[in-house]
Design a protein around this motif. Structure first.
Motif, PDB file in Angstrom:
ATOM      1  N   LYS A 234      -0.904   0.455   6.239  1.00  0.00           N
ATOM      2  CA  LYS A 234      -2.072   1.168   6.092  1.00  0.00           C
ATOM      3  C   LYS A 234      -3.043   0.924   4.996  1.00  0.00           C
ATOM      4  N   SER A 235      -2.499   0.410   3.799  1.00  0.00           N
ATOM      5  CA  SER A 235      -3.550  -0.073   2.761  1.00  0.00           C
ATOM      6  C   SER A 235      -4.279  -1.219   2.918  1.00  0.00           C
TER       7      SER A 235
ATOM      8  N   ASN B 162      -8.179  -1.374   3.135  1.00  0.00           N
ATOM      9  CA  ASN B 162      -9.082  -2.346   2.481  1.00  0.00           C
ATOM     10  C   ASN B 162      -9.878  -3.220   3.401  1.00  0.00           C
TER      11      ASN B 162
ATOM     12  N   VAL C 272      -7.633  -1.508  -2.667  1.00  0.00           N
ATOM     13  CA  VAL C 272      -6.519  -0.548  -3.015  1.00  0.00           C
ATOM     14  C   VAL C 272      -5.246  -1.380  -2.948  1.00  0.00           C
TER      15      VAL C 272
ATOM     16  N   ALA D 242      -2.100  -3.177  -2.233  1.00  0.00           N
ATOM     17  CA  ALA D 242      -1.465  -3.431  -1.037  1.00  0.00           C
ATOM     18  C   ALA D 242      -0.525  -4.410  -0.794  1.00  0.00           C
TER      19      ALA D 242
ATOM     20  N   THR E  44       1.679   2.812  -1.809  1.00  0.00           N
ATOM     21  CA  THR E  44       0.688   3.625  -1.945  1.00  0.00           C
ATOM     22  C   THR E  44       1.260   5.034  -2.018  1.00  0.00           C
TER      23      THR E  44
ATOM     24  N   THR F 261      -6.189   8.055  -1.156  1.00  0.00           N
ATOM     25  CA  THR F 261      -7.414   7.168  -1.511  1.00  0.00           C
ATOM     26  C   THR F 261      -8.374   7.355  -0.713  1.00  0.00           C
TER      27      THR F 261
ATOM     28  N   ASP G  89      -6.492   7.260   2.884  1.00  0.00           N
ATOM     29  CA  ASP G  89      -5.080   6.409   2.898  1.00  0.00           C
ATOM     30  C   ASP G  89      -4.106   7.414   2.194  1.00  0.00           C
TER      31      ASP G  89
END
Length: 465
Positions: free
Chosen positions: A245-246, A250, A257, A259, A266, A270, A286
Motif C-alpha cells: 500500500k505505501s 508513494n 512515506v 515503505a 505503516t 497518512t 494510506d
C-alpha cells in the motif's frame, strides 16, 4: 512437531526503540511456536462452500517469524505443530510442552512467541514450564504497534489497546496475588488486595486515555468537516500488511512515506492531496495494514484512524498476488472491513488492486491479467498492477477518476481570451475536457465542474444551455 531454523538475521542492526508500550529488549533471544488447531469434525458441504480460504502452516510460520523480526527479536528457532485437542491449562499436550522446553534450554531462549491466542492461565503455566517469558499473537502485535506508532493519536490508541489487554490478563491470571497493603486514602483503604488496586489503577489510566482520544477524535472530525467543505473525495488504501500500500501511495502522490518489505511498516494514517489526469482533486489515505486474527479490541481502538476508510468515497483493496495465501489474506481484510460496517464486495465503492505483478512468473502474470480483464461475480472490478514498475497504474487511475466524476454534467463555456485569471480558475477548480481557441467570439471550452463551484462558474462565465 516440526523444528526449523529461521533466516539468519544476526547482522541486522538493532533499531532504536521509540516511545510506546513495548517492554521487549532489542535482540532478545526468541523461539516462535505456531500451533495449528485441528478443527476437523462432521463435514457440512454447504458450510465448506462458504468457508474462508485455509492458510497453510508454512505461510503462518513465515508470517509469525516476520512479526517477531518486526521488533528485532533474535529468532533462534521455530516450532510448527498440529494440536489435535487443545488443553485448557497449556493449549498443547504435555509431550509438546516438554519438547519446547528442551529447545528453550538448548537455544538459551528468553522469550517464546506463541502464534495463537492464549488465556491468562495458559500463558502463566507455559511461562512456568519453560522458565521463559511467553507472549501470544495479540501481545506480539501490540508490541509491534507500540514501536511503530509515531503520532500522538497512534500512541494513545496503542496504549489504550495495551491497557485493555493487560486488564484481561489481570482478571484471571493475577488472582494468586493475595498480598494486602494499607491505603493512603486516595489509594484505597486498609484491606484492599493488590489485584483490586492494580485493576483500579488500570481502569483509571484507561478512562484518562479514552478522554484524550475523544479530544483527538473531535479534532479529527473537525478536520474531516473542513475537508468536506472543500470538498475533495477520499480514496482509501486498505489491504493485508505488507501488500504494498505505501509503495502504491508513494507512486501516486510522489511522496516518500516509509515503505519497506516489513510487516506493519505503516501504522499511522497518512493523507495526501492528489490531482488525477483530468484535473480531479482527491485525498489519498494510506492506512494501517490488516492481519489475520486481529483482536477485536485492537480494531475498536483504531476505529478513529480507520474512519478514513469508513468515510472514503472509493476503497482500493490492495492485494499481494505474489503471496501463496493471497486469497486467505483477502478474506482477512474483508472480515475487518465488515467489522467497520463496510461491504467488501460493494462494486460501486470497492476496487481490488492486484499488486506485485513484478514478483510473479510469466505464466501467473498472464493468468492474473486475464482474470482482471473481467469483473468478479459481484461486479467488482479488479486491476492487476505493479506499484514498483508502474505497470497497470494508468488504467487504475483512470477508473478512480471516472468513479469520482460519476454523472457530473459537462458545461459548454465561452471565455474571453484575455481573461487569463478566469481561465486558470477553470483549470484549478474543474476539468477542462475540450478546448477550441479558433472561434472569433472567444475560447470555447467543455468543462466538468464539481457541484459546489457550479454557481460561481455560472456567475462568471457565459454558459451555453
Amino acid at each position: 512437531m516440526e523444528h526449523r531454523d529461521p533466516e539468519d538475521v544476526a547482522d541486522r542492526p538493532p533499531r532504536t526503540k521509540e516511545a510506546g508500550v513495548s517492554r521487549l529488549k532489542t535482540r532478545t533471544r526468541a523461539l516462535v511456536v505456531v500451533p495449528e488447531l485441528d478443527e476437523r469434525g462432521p463435514r457440512d458441504p454447504d458450510k465448506d462452500k462458504s468457508r474462508a480460504p485455509s492458510r497453510s502452516l508454512d505461510a503462518r510460520l513465515e508470517e509469525a517469524v516476520g512479526l517477531a523480526l518486526a521488533i528485532d527479536l533474535d529468532v533462534r528457532a521455530t516450532v510448527a505443530m498440529r494440536v489435535a485437542t487443545p488443553r485448557p491449562a497449556t493449549l498443547m499436550g504435555t509431550g509438546k510442552v516438554e519438547e519446547i522446553k528442551l529447545a528453550v534450554a538448548t537455544e538459551e531462549v528468553e522469550l517464546v512467541v506463541v502464534d495463537h491466542a492464549l488465556t491468562p492461565i495458559q500463558q502463566r503455566n507455559l511461562e512456568k514450564a519453560w522458565a521463559a517469558k511467553v507472549i501470544d499473537r495479540t501481545g506480539l502485535i501490540l508490541e509491534i504497534f507500540g514501536e511503530r506508532a509515531r503520532t500522538r493519536e497512534g500512541r494513545l490508541q496503542v496504549d489504550l489497546a495495551h491497557l485493555n489487554y493487560q486488564k484481561s490478563r489481570l482478571v484471571r491470571s493475577w488472582t494468586h496475588l493475595e498480598r494486602q497493603r494499607g491505603g493512603f486514602g486516595f489509594l484505597g483503604g486498609p484491606g484492599e488486595t493488590q489485584i483490586e488496586a492494580d485493576r483500579r489503577q488500570l481502569q483509571e489510566k484507561i478512562a484518562r486515555l479514552e478522554e484524550e482520544l475523544e479530544q483527538v477524535r473531535r479534532t479529527r472530525d473537525l478536520h474531516r468537516r473542513q475537508r468536506q467543505k472543500t470538498p475533495h473525495p477520499v480514496v482509501a488504501l486498505v489491504g493485508y500488511t505488507n501488500a504494498g500500500k505505501s509503495t502504491l501511495f508513494n507512486r501516486l502522490t510522489s511522496s516518500d512515506v516509509f515503505a519497506k518489505d516489513l510487516l506493519f511498516a505503516t501504522l499511522d494514517p497518512t493523507l495526501r492531496k492528489i490531482r488525477l489526469p483530468h484535473g480531479t482533486d482527491a485525498i489519498l489515505s494510506d492506512t494501517v495494514g490488516f492481519i489475520s486474527n486481529l483482536p477485536t479490541h485492537l480494531v475498536a481502538a483504531f476505529r478513529a484512524t480507520l474512519e478514513e476508510v469508513i468515510e472514503a468515497t472509493i476503497i482500493l483493496h490492495v492485494r499481494d498476488v505474489s503471496h501463496p495465501d493471497t486469497e486467505a489474506q483477502a478474506e482477512d481484510v474483508a472480515s475487518v472491513l465488515r467489522q467497520l460496517e463496510v461491504d467488501p464486495a460493494d462494486p460501486a465503492r470497492v476496487i481490488e488492486v492486484w499488486n506485485k505483478l513484478d514478483k510473479v512468473d510469466e505464466v501467473r502474470r498472464d493468468q492474473l491479467l486475464e482474470q482482471a480483464a473481467s469483473p468478479a461475480a459481484t461486479g467488482q472490478l479488479r486491476f492487476a498492477i505493479s506499484a514498483v514498475t508502474g505497470e497497470g497504474l494508468d488504467a487504475l487511475v483512470a477508473e478512480v477518476e471516472r468513479r469520482l466524476v460519476g454523472d457530473r454534467p459537462t458545461y459548454a463555456l465561452v471565455v474571453d481570451p484575455s481573461d487569463g485569471a478566469g481561465l486558470a480558475w477553470l483549470y484549478e477548480h474543474g476539468e477542462v475536457l475540450d478546448r477550441d481557441d479558433t472561434p472569433a467570439d472567444g475560447l470555447h471550452l467543455a468543462v466538468r465542474m464539481p457541484d459546489k463551484f457550479v454557481d460561481a462558474m455560472r456567475a462568471r462565465y457565459k454558459v451555453a444551455g
